[in-house]
Motif scaffolding. Structure first.
Motif: not given
Ligand code: UTP
Length: 483
Positions: A425-427, A432-439, A472-473
């Motif tokens: 999950i952390r990875r 996703l962070d790197t892809s600009g997705v807000t986690v 994705p959101v």
């Protein structure tokens, strides 16, 4: 005379010759089915091979070789750290190596090789370890994660690598059945070759082979080092030759974070002319129970944590970093020609045996099963990293633990399903962070939802970025699957 009788006769004289006549002591009390089972077990034992081992490893403890000079080896830095380390490789070398790896994968020269013959005692799961369900959203088994790694490789590099899977006598039928039930997880049956590894009997301290039951020899797999001989004995090396495969990507069944086919690692192996390459992670703490890469009397070796002298385990560099810091994570690239050289008849090399004192269920003189409370028998195993000193130009490449290593060894605590799932999950969240997705994250910084990225969908952060057409959101508590 029946076949059973004939086989019994033959074993009577053979066992007497090898001092193992006790293995037939319950013969008169066995029914035909049990007799046949016992003879089949005896067929698994190579008595000629065992005889000298009993003298040198069982009746006495093998002499421990004390190395004179132990130095830390030079390792290739992890991809993201290139140029940051003293004497480290240049980024363009990595780019070239990665391209060489990609070309080799595309040309069909690379196979995946998974060792899955272990007994998984610590996990205590009733079935092959690869059938254990691990992923955070789909609850997919380990085998599926690796299969999807190969599907992702095919998507990205235009070629699906062949997959060799080593099982043991005990889990072979269950493993192949599991693949069939799950329709090979999207692979084709032609993409996968299963074969069994060798067995070794457990020995009592006086050198007698142990019986697990009146009609069963106490047999267990001969260690992951047995995989090299098993590749040869089961025709896998010949099969590789026929398919034009010259490079073997070796990994274990218990690490769901593994990159099953890594172009950079494969490329470095190829461009440096290495015969056996290894990945390492920086040790988490001095006493971590991982083998450590060392330069021993000038040769690259892995020293097991139990054999590492205490003062070396704690030694520091002038800048206070750990001196022996490269922990082995059992991910290797082997050249097919190297494995052939080690296993072909004329020049075959025997990897050293490692003695382990274990609790083995045996039978008493009356034939009743006895479960010992303390170690009562000796098991012998070979370890795959013992091949490293035999290889030309062996290399070590650092990787990041959080990207590639979180094994499922124990039922709970460290290296357990819980930690592996947390690390998956952390990875995924980092990618996703790197892809600009807000986690969404909880107060402690942990992702606030289960996230799963199938390796078929994305193999790394850069791959994910390309795959995500619309960002994705993500919602707190709502599982997110990228498959
Ligand atoms: P481990 O050393 O973790 O052993 O194996 P294990 O048997 O799986 O587990 P425990 O110690 O009983 O709890 C590391 C890897 O090597 C494989 C295992 O399947 C795993 O992928 N292995 C181990 C073999 O393929 N054969 C063996 O004889 C031993």
């Amino acid at each position: 005379m029946s076949t059973l009788d004939a086989r019994h006769r033959a074993y009577q004289s053979k066992l007497a010759e090898f001092g193992q006549a006790h293995l037939l002591s319950f013969w008169p009390q066995l029914d035909d089915q049990q007799r046949s089972q016992l003879l089949d077990d005896l067929d698994q034992v190579d008595f000629v091979r065992c005889a000298p081992l009993i003298n040198s490893y069982v009746r006495q403890r093998p002499a421990v070789h004390v190395p004179q000079h132990i130095e830390p080896p030079e390792c290739y830095p992890a991809a993201g750290e290139v140029g940051k380390m003293v004497g480290s490789a240049h980024p363009t070398e990595y780019a070239q190596a990665r391209r060489a790896g990609e070309d080799a994968i595309h040309a069909g020269r690379v196979a995946a090789f998974m060792v899955a013959g272990g007994q998984g005692t610590r996990l205590g799961y009733d079935g092959p370890k690869g059938a254990f369900r691990i992923t955070p959203v789909r609850d997919a088994p380990l085998f599926q994660v690796f299969a999807e790694g190969l599907l992702g490789t095919a998507r990205r590099y235009g070629r699906r690598p062949h997959w060799y899977i080593m099982t043991s006598l005990t889990n072979h039928a269950e493993t192949t059945a599991f693949f069939e039930q799950n329709r090979y997880f999207g692979l084709s049956p032609d993409d996968v070759t299963f074969f069994r590894q060798g067995q070794m009997p457990a020995f009592l301290p006086d050198g007698r082979i142990a019986l697990a039951e009146r009609h069963r020899v106490a047999l267990s797999p001969d260690g992951h080092g047995g995989s090299l001989r098993a590749l040869a004995d089961n025709g896998a090396l010949a099969d590789m030759r026929r398919r034009g495969i010259d490079t073997i990507s070796y990994f274990q069944v218990d690490n769901p974070l593994v990159r099953v086919i890594d172009p950079l690692f494969i490329g470095l192996h190829l461009v440096t002319g290495s015969e056996m390459s290894s990945k390492a992670v920086r040790k988490a703490y001095d006493e971590e129970r991982v083998g450590v890469f060392c330069q021993v009397d000038g040769q690259l070796e892995v020293i097991e944590y139990s054999d590492m002298p205490d003062e070396l385990m704690r030694a520091r560099n002038p800048d206070a970093t750990r001196r022996f810091d490269a922990g082995s994570i059992a991910i290797h690239i082997l050249s097919r020609a190297f494995v052939e050289r080690l296993t072909t008849f004329n020049s075959a090399v025997q990897l050293p045996w490692h003695r382990a004192d274990k609790q083995v269920t045996t039978v008493d003189e009356a034939g009743n099963q006895v479960k010992p409370a303390s170690p009562n028998a000796v098991k012998l195993e070979m370890l795959v990293f013992d091949a490293i000193p035999l290889a030309r130009n062996p290399l070590v490449l650092y990787t990041r633990r959080e990207e590639e290593f979180s094994p499922v060894k124990n039922a709970a605590g460290v290296d357990s399903p819980a930690t592996a799932q947390r690390d998956l999950i952390r990875r995924a969240a980092r990618w996703l962070d790197t892809s600009g997705v807000t986690v969404p994250r909880a107060a402690d910084g942990e992702p606030a939802l289960p996230i799963e990225i199938s390796p078929a969908f994305a193999l790394d952060a850069a791959d994910l970025q390309q795959q995500l057409k619309t960002p994705p959101v993500l919602t707190t508590g709502k599982p997110a699957l990228f498959a």
